[in-house]
Design a protein around this motif. Structure first.
Motif, mmCIF file in Angstrom:
data_model
loop_
_atom_site.group_PDB
_atom_site.id
_atom_site.type_symbol
_atom_site.label_atom_id
_atom_site.label_comp_id
_atom_site.label_asym_id
_atom_site.label_seq_id
_atom_site.Cartn_x
_atom_site.Cartn_y
_atom_site.Cartn_z
ATOM 1 N N GLU A 69 -3.248 6.898 -6.964
ATOM 2 C CA GLU A 69 -3.211 7.415 -5.589
ATOM 3 C C GLU A 69 -4.492 7.163 -4.816
ATOM 4 O OE1 GLU A 69 -1.067 10.020 -3.962
ATOM 5 O OE2 GLU A 69 0.574 9.884 -5.403
ATOM 6 N N GLU A 70 -5.645 7.278 -5.456
ATOM 7 C CA GLU A 70 -6.930 7.145 -4.771
ATOM 8 C C GLU A 70 -7.419 5.700 -4.714
ATOM 9 O OE1 GLU A 70 -7.574 7.754 -9.088
ATOM 10 O OE2 GLU A 70 -6.434 8.885 -7.626
ATOM 11 N N PHE A 71 -6.559 4.733 -5.008
ATOM 12 C CA PHE A 71 -6.939 3.324 -5.074
ATOM 13 C C PHE A 71 -7.326 2.790 -3.699
ATOM 14 C CE2 PHE A 71 -6.101 -1.234 -5.586
ATOM 15 C CZ PHE A 71 -6.799 -1.475 -6.759
ATOM 16 N N ASN A 72 -8.374 1.971 -3.639
ATOM 17 C CA ASN A 72 -8.864 1.378 -2.403
ATOM 18 C C ASN A 72 -8.355 -0.063 -2.302
ATOM 19 O OD1 ASN A 72 -10.284 0.438 -0.232
ATOM 20 N ND2 ASN A 72 -12.296 0.958 -1.036
ATOM 21 N N PHE A 73 -7.516 -0.337 -1.324
ATOM 22 C CA PHE A 73 -6.931 -1.658 -1.145
ATOM 23 C C PHE A 73 -7.764 -2.567 -0.241
ATOM 24 C CE2 PHE A 73 -3.229 0.653 -2.663
ATOM 25 C CZ PHE A 73 -2.577 -0.284 -3.446
ATOM 26 N N ASP A 74 -8.935 -2.137 0.187
ATOM 27 C CA ASP A 74 -9.783 -2.938 1.073
ATOM 28 C C ASP A 74 -10.108 -4.285 0.443
ATOM 29 O OD1 ASP A 74 -9.800 -0.879 2.892
ATOM 30 O OD2 ASP A 74 -11.797 -0.152 2.338
ATOM 31 N N GLY A 75 -9.875 -5.366 1.202
ATOM 32 C CA GLY A 75 -10.181 -6.708 0.733
ATOM 33 C C GLY A 75 -9.103 -7.342 -0.127
ATOM 34 N N LEU A 76 -8.037 -6.611 -0.402
ATOM 35 C CA LEU A 76 -6.965 -7.140 -1.248
ATOM 36 C C LEU A 76 -5.827 -7.658 -0.375
ATOM 37 C CD1 LEU A 76 -6.833 -4.444 -4.055
ATOM 38 C CD2 LEU A 76 -8.139 -6.576 -3.990
ATOM 39 N N LYS A 77 -5.561 -8.952 -0.489
ATOM 40 C CA LYS A 77 -4.473 -9.579 0.259
ATOM 41 C C LYS A 77 -3.990 -10.791 -0.516
ATOM 42 C CE LYS A 77 -7.763 -12.173 2.982
ATOM 43 N NZ LYS A 77 -8.332 -12.432 4.262
ATOM 44 N N LYS A 78 -2.889 -11.355 -0.085
ATOM 45 C CA LYS A 78 -2.304 -12.517 -0.759
ATOM 46 C C LYS A 78 -3.332 -13.646 -0.813
ATOM 47 C CE LYS A 78 1.603 -15.573 -0.842
ATOM 48 N NZ LYS A 78 2.956 -15.830 -0.423
ATOM 49 N N GLY A 79 -3.441 -14.263 -1.996
ATOM 50 C CA GLY A 79 -4.338 -15.383 -2.186
ATOM 51 C C GLY A 79 -5.692 -15.034 -2.770
ATOM 52 N N VAL A 80 -6.011 -13.744 -2.871
ATOM 53 C CA VAL A 80 -7.298 -13.316 -3.424
ATOM 54 C C VAL A 80 -7.209 -13.311 -4.950
ATOM 55 C CG1 VAL A 80 -8.934 -11.396 -3.592
ATOM 56 C CG2 VAL A 80 -7.883 -11.948 -1.398
ATOM 57 N N LYS A 81 -8.213 -13.924 -5.592
ATOM 58 C CA LYS A 81 -8.249 -13.961 -7.060
ATOM 59 C C LYS A 81 -8.929 -12.689 -7.572
ATOM 60 C CE LYS A 81 -9.195 -17.082 -10.853
ATOM 61 N NZ LYS A 81 -9.703 -18.415 -11.216
ATOM 62 N N VAL A 82 -8.300 -12.037 -8.557
ATOM 63 C CA VAL A 82 -8.807 -10.766 -9.077
ATOM 64 C C VAL A 82 -8.733 -10.732 -10.602
ATOM 65 C CG1 VAL A 82 -8.191 -9.402 -7.026
ATOM 66 C CG2 VAL A 82 -6.528 -9.691 -8.849
ATOM 67 N N GLU A 87 0.818 -1.217 0.000
ATOM 68 C CA GLU A 87 0.000 0.000 0.000
ATOM 69 C C GLU A 87 0.848 1.261 0.000
ATOM 70 O OE1 GLU A 87 -3.492 0.160 2.525
ATOM 71 O OE2 GLU A 87 -3.465 -2.028 2.693
ATOM 72 N N ASP A 88 2.055 1.201 0.580
ATOM 73 C CA ASP A 88 2.931 2.376 0.601
ATOM 74 C C ASP A 88 3.430 2.733 -0.792
ATOM 75 O OD1 ASP A 88 2.679 2.627 3.380
ATOM 76 O OD2 ASP A 88 4.355 1.253 3.723
ATOM 77 N N LYS A 89 3.761 1.728 -1.581
ATOM 78 C CA LYS A 89 4.254 1.959 -2.950
ATOM 79 C C LYS A 89 3.138 1.891 -3.987
ATOM 80 C CE LYS A 89 8.902 0.310 -2.084
ATOM 81 N NZ LYS A 89 9.944 -0.650 -2.464
ATOM 82 N N LEU A 90 1.900 1.617 -3.511
ATOM 83 C CA LEU A 90 0.722 1.535 -4.384
ATOM 84 C C LEU A 90 0.900 0.484 -5.475
ATOM 85 C CD1 LEU A 90 0.010 5.355 -4.816
ATOM 86 C CD2 LEU A 90 -1.222 3.766 -3.336
ATOM 87 N N THR A 91 1.368 -0.721 -5.081
ATOM 88 C CA THR A 91 1.582 -1.770 -6.071
ATOM 89 C C THR A 91 0.943 -3.090 -5.645
ATOM 90 O OG1 THR A 91 3.707 -2.396 -5.094
ATOM 91 C CG2 THR A 91 3.756 -0.818 -6.914
ATOM 92 N N LEU A 92 0.602 -3.875 -6.653
ATOM 93 C CA LEU A 92 0.149 -5.243 -6.487
ATOM 94 C C LEU A 92 1.076 -6.133 -7.297
ATOM 95 C CD1 LEU A 92 -3.714 -5.094 -7.089
ATOM 96 C CD2 LEU A 92 -2.559 -5.364 -4.915
ATOM 97 N N VAL A 93 1.422 -7.291 -6.758
ATOM 98 C CA VAL A 93 2.165 -8.293 -7.510
ATOM 99 C C VAL A 93 1.235 -9.483 -7.645
ATOM 100 C CG1 VAL A 93 4.176 -9.795 -7.573
ATOM 101 C CG2 VAL A 93 4.373 -7.498 -6.614
ATOM 102 N N LEU A 94 1.060 -9.937 -8.872
ATOM 103 C CA LEU A 94 0.173 -11.060 -9.140
ATOM 104 C C LEU A 94 0.979 -12.315 -9.436
ATOM 105 C CD1 LEU A 94 -2.533 -9.313 -11.361
ATOM 106 C CD2 LEU A 94 -2.446 -9.548 -8.875
ATOM 107 N N ASP A 95 0.292 -13.463 -9.466
ATOM 108 C CA ASP A 95 0.991 -14.726 -9.699
ATOM 109 C C ASP A 95 1.473 -14.889 -11.135
ATOM 110 O OD1 ASP A 95 -1.439 -15.262 -10.927
ATOM 111 O OD2 ASP A 95 -1.787 -17.143 -9.868
ATOM 112 N N ASP A 96 1.212 -13.888 -11.979
ATOM 113 C CA ASP A 96 1.797 -13.899 -13.329
ATOM 114 C C ASP A 96 3.214 -13.338 -13.311
ATOM 115 O OD1 ASP A 96 1.336 -11.174 -12.992
ATOM 116 O OD2 ASP A 96 0.211 -10.928 -14.849
#
Length: 86
Positions: free
Chosen positions: A53-66, A36-45
């Protein structure tokens, strides 16, 4: 007058940055990491996705399919939209 307009539009087309023509893409994957500090997501790809900047990270954690909708700009995959897959 039409001739001048045609010339103007032609020149404008040549000097417009190519990033304007970037196409949106999407990927369905599982989250491997959230920063959340760097505003990044790493996916299994194996790719890193940059959130705005205004992105909502609620509910996003390791193992969640998106499903991530993104645009590649300056070598970065910038998130346009994200949906959690139930």
């Amino acid at each position: 007058m039409r001739f001048l307009l045609a010339i103007f539009l032609g020149i404008a087309g040549l000097i417009t940055p190519y990033s304007v023509f970037a196409e949106s893409a999407d990927v369905e994957a599982v989250i491997e990491g959230v920063d959340e500090d760097k505003l990044t997501l790493v996916l299994d790809d194996g790719k890193k996705y940059q959130a705005p900047e205004e992105f909502n990270f609620d509910g996003l954690k390791k193992g969640v399919k998106v499903v991530v909708f993104y645009t590649e700009t300056d070598g970065k995959r910038v998130i346009n939209d994200l949906q959690i897959v139930e």
